[in-house]
Design a protein around this motif. Sequence first.
Motif, PDB file in Angstrom:
ATOM      1  N   LYS A  28      42.204  34.154  64.682  1.00 32.15           N
ATOM      2  CA  LYS A  28      41.439  35.226  65.320  1.00 32.15           C
ATOM      3  C   LYS A  28      42.012  35.521  66.692  1.00 32.15           C
ATOM      4  CE  LYS A  28      37.007  34.876  65.424  1.00 32.15           C
ATOM      5  NZ  LYS A  28      35.649  34.327  65.582  1.00 32.15           N
ATOM      6  N   ALA A  29      41.691  36.676  67.216  1.00 33.39           N
ATOM      7  CA  ALA A  29      42.096  37.042  68.571  1.00 33.39           C
ATOM      8  C   ALA A  29      40.985  36.655  69.540  1.00 33.39           C
ATOM      9  CB  ALA A  29      42.370  38.533  68.658  1.00 33.39           C
ATOM     10  N   SER A  73      39.974  36.354  74.083  1.00 29.55           N
ATOM     11  CA  SER A  73      40.289  36.782  75.438  1.00 29.55           C
ATOM     12  C   SER A  73      40.376  35.541  76.321  1.00 29.55           C
ATOM     13  CB  SER A  73      39.191  37.721  75.949  1.00 29.55           C
ATOM     14  OG  SER A  73      39.472  38.117  77.268  1.00 29.55           O
ATOM     15  N   ALA A  83      44.720  39.100  76.196  1.00 31.14           N
ATOM     16  CA  ALA A  83      44.393  38.763  74.810  1.00 31.14           C
ATOM     17  C   ALA A  83      45.239  37.595  74.327  1.00 31.14           C
ATOM     18  CB  ALA A  83      44.624  39.970  73.915  1.00 31.14           C
ATOM     19  N   GLU A 127      46.395  36.726  70.856  1.00 31.59           N
ATOM     20  CA  GLU A 127      46.448  37.330  69.526  1.00 31.59           C
ATOM     21  C   GLU A 127      46.417  36.261  68.434  1.00 31.59           C
ATOM     22  OE1 GLU A 127      46.239  40.530  68.989  1.00 31.59           O
ATOM     23  OE2 GLU A 127      46.335  41.017  71.118  1.00 31.59           O
TER      24      GLU A 127
END
Length: 99
Positions: free
Chosen positions: A52-53, A55, A62, A64
């Motif tokens: 999953k991405a 923050s 981000a 990634e």
Amino acid sequence: MPRSNRPRRRAGGGHAEPERDIESVLMGNRRTESRRGQAFSVQPISAAKAVKAYSCPGCGGAIEAGVAHLVVWRMDGVLGDAADLAARRHWHEHCWRTA
């Protein structure tokens, strides 16, 4: 004579790899680090397991999917272990080292 594809035993009948306990296999290389007088649990996530991405709280950028990173959470919060784990954050490795 045809070649055998079966692994050969090591001299002395030992295993090819040293045995590891189940905790280290399940948790990977989780470690404890101290920052500003607080204990943090740091769990590396490999690129293959990053699906999953997220923050990064260090740079705001981000993380990634498919990028190796760290999951970090406090170990000494006043609300207990469950609240600490729920408040975990995903960091770039560089951002955590420089935080």
